[in-house]
Write a protein that holds these residues in place. Structure first.
Motif, PDB file in Angstrom:
ATOM      1  N   GLU A  57      -2.054   2.385   5.035  1.00 31.37           N
ATOM      2  CA  GLU A  57      -1.670   1.169   4.309  1.00 31.37           C
ATOM      3  C   GLU A  57      -1.668   1.418   2.803  1.00 31.37           C
ATOM      4  OE1 GLU A  57      -4.252  -1.989   5.471  1.00 31.37           O
ATOM      5  OE2 GLU A  57      -3.432  -2.138   7.502  1.00 31.37           O
ATOM      6  N   HIS A  58      -2.630   2.195   2.342  1.00 29.93           N
ATOM      7  CA  HIS A  58      -2.722   2.501   0.917  1.00 29.93           C
ATOM      8  C   HIS A  58      -1.434   3.155   0.411  1.00 29.93           C
ATOM      9  CE1 HIS A  58      -4.897   3.508  -2.825  1.00 29.93           C
ATOM     10  NE2 HIS A  58      -4.189   4.624  -2.805  1.00 29.93           N
ATOM     11  N   VAL A  59      -0.982   4.200   1.103  1.00 31.50           N
ATOM     12  CA  VAL A  59       0.213   4.910   0.619  1.00 31.50           C
ATOM     13  C   VAL A  59       1.497   4.136   0.921  1.00 31.50           C
ATOM     14  CG1 VAL A  59      -0.861   7.180   0.684  1.00 31.50           C
ATOM     15  CG2 VAL A  59       0.326   6.351   2.719  1.00 31.50           C
ATOM     16  N   PHE A  60       1.518   3.368   2.016  1.00 31.48           N
ATOM     17  CA  PHE A  60       2.701   2.572   2.326  1.00 31.48           C
ATOM     18  C   PHE A  60       2.942   1.516   1.256  1.00 31.48           C
ATOM     19  CE2 PHE A  60       2.289   3.436   7.127  1.00 31.48           C
ATOM     20  CZ  PHE A  60       3.167   4.492   7.039  1.00 31.48           C
ATOM     21  N   TYR A  61       1.889   0.752   0.918  1.00 32.29           N
ATOM     22  CA  TYR A  61       2.063  -0.326  -0.056  1.00 32.29           C
ATOM     23  C   TYR A  61       2.190   0.217  -1.478  1.00 32.29           C
ATOM     24  CZ  TYR A  61       1.501  -3.847   3.508  1.00 32.29           C
ATOM     25  OH  TYR A  61       1.696  -4.640   4.618  1.00 32.29           O
ATOM     26  N   MET A  62       1.615   1.395  -1.734  1.00 30.98           N
ATOM     27  CA  MET A  62       1.827   2.020  -3.043  1.00 30.98           C
ATOM     28  C   MET A  62       3.295   2.414  -3.178  1.00 30.98           C
ATOM     29  SD  MET A  62       0.209   2.830  -5.821  1.00 30.98           S
ATOM     30  CE  MET A  62       1.497   2.786  -7.064  1.00 30.98           C
ATOM     31  N   ARG A  63       3.863   2.942  -2.111  1.00 25.32           N
ATOM     32  CA  ARG A  63       5.293   3.294  -2.149  1.00 25.32           C
ATOM     33  C   ARG A  63       6.152   2.043  -2.324  1.00 25.32           C
ATOM     34  NH1 ARG A  63       8.993   7.035  -1.454  1.00 25.32           N
ATOM     35  NH2 ARG A  63      10.904   6.673  -0.273  1.00 25.32           N
ATOM     36  N   ASN A  64       5.801   0.994  -1.595  1.00 24.11           N
ATOM     37  CA  ASN A  64       6.546  -0.260  -1.743  1.00 24.11           C
ATOM     38  C   ASN A  64       6.499  -0.752  -3.182  1.00 24.11           C
ATOM     39  OD1 ASN A  64       7.099  -0.201   0.953  1.00 24.11           O
ATOM     40  ND2 ASN A  64       5.961  -2.044   1.497  1.00 24.11           N
ATOM     41  N   TYR A  65       5.301  -0.614  -3.791  1.00 18.32           N
ATOM     42  CA  TYR A  65       5.167  -1.062  -5.179  1.00 18.32           C
ATOM     43  C   TYR A  65       6.028  -0.211  -6.112  1.00 18.32           C
ATOM     44  CZ  TYR A  65       3.479  -2.166  -9.765  1.00 18.32           C
ATOM     45  OH  TYR A  65       3.444  -2.537 -11.086  1.00 18.32           O
ATOM     46  N   ILE A  66       5.985   1.094  -5.924  1.00 18.00           N
ATOM     47  CA  ILE A  66       6.789   1.990  -6.765  1.00 18.00           C
ATOM     48  C   ILE A  66       8.271   1.624  -6.675  1.00 18.00           C
ATOM     49  CG2 ILE A  66       7.618   4.368  -7.008  1.00 18.00           C
ATOM     50  CD1 ILE A  66       4.797   5.267  -6.129  1.00 18.00           C
ATOM     51  N   ILE A  67       8.762   1.420  -5.466  1.00 19.48           N
ATOM     52  CA  ILE A  67      10.175   1.073  -5.258  1.00 19.48           C
ATOM     53  C   ILE A  67      10.512  -0.259  -5.933  1.00 19.48           C
ATOM     54  CG2 ILE A  67      11.888   0.411  -3.519  1.00 19.48           C
ATOM     55  CD1 ILE A  67      10.532   2.437  -1.633  1.00 19.48           C
ATOM     56  N   SER A  68       9.661  -1.253  -5.702  1.00 13.13           N
ATOM     57  CA  SER A  68       9.927  -2.591  -6.246  1.00 13.13           C
ATOM     58  C   SER A  68       9.794  -2.631  -7.758  1.00 13.13           C
ATOM     59  CB  SER A  68       8.973  -3.612  -5.614  1.00 13.13           C
ATOM     60  OG  SER A  68       9.172  -3.697  -4.219  1.00 13.13           O
ATOM     61  N   ALA A  69       8.755  -1.982  -8.290  1.00  2.10           N
ATOM     62  CA  ALA A  69       8.521  -2.012  -9.738  1.00  2.10           C
ATOM     63  C   ALA A  69       9.626  -1.278 -10.488  1.00  2.10           C
ATOM     64  CB  ALA A  69       7.164  -1.395 -10.065  1.00  2.10           C
ATOM     65  N   LEU A  70      10.039  -0.131  -9.987  1.00  2.00           N
ATOM     66  CA  LEU A  70      11.092   0.621 -10.665  1.00  2.00           C
ATOM     67  C   LEU A  70      12.435  -0.101 -10.585  1.00  2.00           C
ATOM     68  CD1 LEU A  70      10.285   4.330  -9.674  1.00  2.00           C
ATOM     69  CD2 LEU A  70       9.696   3.096 -11.778  1.00  2.00           C
ATOM     70  N   ALA A  71      12.657  -0.821  -9.484  1.00  2.00           N
ATOM     71  CA  ALA A  71      13.920  -1.552  -9.322  1.00  2.00           C
ATOM     72  C   ALA A  71      13.875  -2.928  -9.980  1.00  2.00           C
ATOM     73  CB  ALA A  71      14.248  -1.699  -7.837  1.00  2.00           C
ATOM     74  N   GLY A  72      12.667  -3.399 -10.305  1.00  6.86           N
ATOM     75  CA  GLY A  72      12.529  -4.709 -10.930  1.00  6.86           C
ATOM     76  C   GLY A  72      12.835  -5.854  -9.996  1.00  6.86           C
ATOM     77  N   THR A  73      12.499  -5.714  -8.711  1.00  6.12           N
ATOM     78  CA  THR A  73      12.801  -6.759  -7.731  1.00  6.12           C
ATOM     79  C   THR A  73      11.735  -7.847  -7.742  1.00  6.12           C
ATOM     80  OG1 THR A  73      11.719  -5.439  -6.003  1.00  6.12           O
ATOM     81  CG2 THR A  73      14.102  -5.214  -6.239  1.00  6.12           C
ATOM     82  N   ASP A  74      12.086  -8.999  -7.159  1.00  4.11           N
ATOM     83  CA  ASP A  74      11.214 -10.173  -7.222  1.00  4.11           C
ATOM     84  C   ASP A  74       9.946 -10.042  -6.375  1.00  4.11           C
ATOM     85  OD1 ASP A  74      13.008 -11.385  -8.904  1.00  4.11           O
ATOM     86  OD2 ASP A  74      14.033 -12.501  -7.307  1.00  4.11           O
ATOM     87  N   ASP A  75       9.906  -9.063  -5.483  1.00  5.21           N
ATOM     88  CA  ASP A  75       8.751  -8.944  -4.597  1.00  5.21           C
ATOM     89  C   ASP A  75       7.628  -8.092  -5.208  1.00  5.21           C
ATOM     90  OD1 ASP A  75      10.060  -6.509  -4.469  1.00  5.21           O
ATOM     91  OD2 ASP A  75       9.566  -6.176  -2.357  1.00  5.21           O
ATOM     92  N   THR A  76       7.827  -7.595  -6.429  1.00  2.55           N
ATOM     93  CA  THR A  76       6.865  -6.673  -7.033  1.00  2.55           C
ATOM     94  C   THR A  76       5.454  -7.252  -7.071  1.00  2.55           C
ATOM     95  OG1 THR A  76       8.610  -5.726  -8.418  1.00  2.55           O
ATOM     96  CG2 THR A  76       6.345  -5.292  -9.064  1.00  2.55           C
ATOM     97  N   GLU A  77       5.315  -8.492  -7.498  1.00  2.00           N
ATOM     98  CA  GLU A  77       3.993  -9.114  -7.616  1.00  2.00           C
ATOM     99  C   GLU A  77       3.336  -9.284  -6.250  1.00  2.00           C
ATOM    100  OE1 GLU A  77       1.869 -13.182  -9.380  1.00  2.00           O
ATOM    101  OE2 GLU A  77       3.951 -12.708  -9.891  1.00  2.00           O
ATOM    102  N   ALA A  78       4.124  -9.684  -5.255  1.00  2.85           N
ATOM    103  CA  ALA A  78       3.582  -9.877  -3.907  1.00  2.85           C
ATOM    104  C   ALA A  78       3.111  -8.551  -3.316  1.00  2.85           C
ATOM    105  CB  ALA A  78       4.646 -10.504  -3.003  1.00  2.85           C
ATOM    106  N   VAL A  79       3.889  -7.498  -3.545  1.00  3.50           N
ATOM    107  CA  VAL A  79       3.501  -6.176  -3.047  1.00  3.50           C
ATOM    108  C   VAL A  79       2.225  -5.702  -3.735  1.00  3.50           C
ATOM    109  CG1 VAL A  79       4.175  -3.752  -2.876  1.00  3.50           C
ATOM    110  CG2 VAL A  79       5.862  -5.537  -2.450  1.00  3.50           C
ATOM    111  N   ALA A  80       2.128  -5.935  -5.042  1.00  2.00           N
ATOM    112  CA  ALA A  80       0.930  -5.543  -5.796  1.00  2.00           C
ATOM    113  C   ALA A  80      -0.306  -6.266  -5.268  1.00  2.00           C
ATOM    114  CB  ALA A  80       1.125  -5.841  -7.279  1.00  2.00           C
ATOM    115  N   LYS A  81      -0.147  -7.525  -4.932  1.00  2.00           N
ATOM    116  CA  LYS A  81      -1.257  -8.314  -4.393  1.00  2.00           C
ATOM    117  C   LYS A  81      -1.726  -7.730  -3.066  1.00  2.00           C
ATOM    118  CE  LYS A  81      -2.547 -13.052  -3.152  1.00  2.00           C
ATOM    119  NZ  LYS A  81      -2.080 -14.464  -3.066  1.00  2.00           N
ATOM    120  N   ARG A  82      -0.780  -7.365  -2.216  1.00  2.00           N
ATOM    121  CA  ARG A  82      -1.151  -6.775  -0.914  1.00  2.00           C
ATOM    122  C   ARG A  82      -1.779  -5.395  -1.093  1.00  2.00           C
ATOM    123  NH1 ARG A  82      -3.087  -4.846   2.598  1.00  2.00           N
ATOM    124  NH2 ARG A  82      -2.619  -4.855   4.854  1.00  2.00           N
ATOM    125  N   LEU A  83      -1.302  -4.648  -2.055  1.00  2.00           N
ATOM    126  CA  LEU A  83      -1.867  -3.333  -2.346  1.00  2.00           C
ATOM    127  C   LEU A  83      -3.317  -3.459  -2.813  1.00  2.00           C
ATOM    128  CD1 LEU A  83      -1.569  -0.271  -2.727  1.00  2.00           C
ATOM    129  CD2 LEU A  83      -0.545  -0.728  -4.966  1.00  2.00           C
TER     130      LEU A  83
END
Length: 228
Positions: A57-83
């Protein structure tokens, strides 16, 4: 080709449910004095499975965060919270063995790890070399704090080995960010494969150390002569 993809997806889903089911059956939720939920795991395989799941889960959600943060998508904050929740879960996982204070301390250190990771991703995205270098230095210091803490509560976890493994985790995480920024999708995938496999190895080191230190807490036995 479509049949192959469908078959692979089915196998993956089945495997996930088997793993999650086994971990759930291996853990009994209990309440402690600060009213948080922790898990008492009675089998060595159950502990190994649960710690691997948390690491994945640690590496999965870290990857999700990297993808979302670099792309500037709206889910970035939600992914960070789950991470960040994952760091709480990892801290809770050691509470049955090391107590509330130790679990909370580990969560705090891992939360710092994630917040510095946010700085790394932000600096890399904005091509701020000085800020990136500063964040990476803080990452290394934080890794040293984590390894010192873990070695103090469990001497079975060799400090040098832990330091080497955590520094490798940081390197692989950085490679993941850089390859995605460069739009090198082949290397991006390779980087994640490496960080995922490395995390499973690191998770086994953590569970192995707990089992070696507290063999009487488990209904089955694992070879505690192995150096973790």
């Amino acid at each position: 080709m479509k049949k192959l993809i469908l078959f692979s997806s089915i196998v993956l889903i089945i495997s996930m449910f088997i793993g999650l089911g086994f971990a759930a059956n291996s853990m009994k939720a209990i309440k402690n004095s600060d009213k948080s939920t922790i898990f008492a795991i009675k089998s060595t395989l159950g502990l190994k499975t649960a710690i691997r799941q948390l690491g994945a889960e640690h590496v999965f959600y870290m990857r999700n965060y990297i993808i979302s943060a670099l792309a500037g998508t709206d889910d970035t904050e939600a992914v960070a919270k789950r991470l960040l929740k994952n760091q709480v879960d990892i801290g809770d996982a050691i509470k049955p063995y090391y107590g509330l204070d130790a679990g909370n301390r580990l969560t705090s250190l891992l939360t710092d790890h994630i917040m510095i990771a946010v700085d790394v991703v932000t600096a890399a995205k904005n091509k701020q070399k000085d800020s990136l270098k500063k964040a990476q230095s803080k990452w290394i210091v934080n890794a040293e704090e984590i390894t010192t803490f873990l070695n103090r509560i469990n001497p079975k976890w060799d400090k040098k080995m832990l330091t080497d493994e955590l520094n490798m985790h940081l390197k692989l995480s950085t490679d993941e960010v850089v390859s995605r920024l460069n739009m090198d999708w082949t290397k991006d995938i390779e980087s994640f494969d490496k960080i995922y496999n490395h995390m499973l190895k690191f998770a086994d080191i953590l569970s192995g150390g707990i089992i070696a230190q507290f063999p009487n807490k488990f209904t089955d036995k694992l070879d505690t002569s192995k150096k973790y």
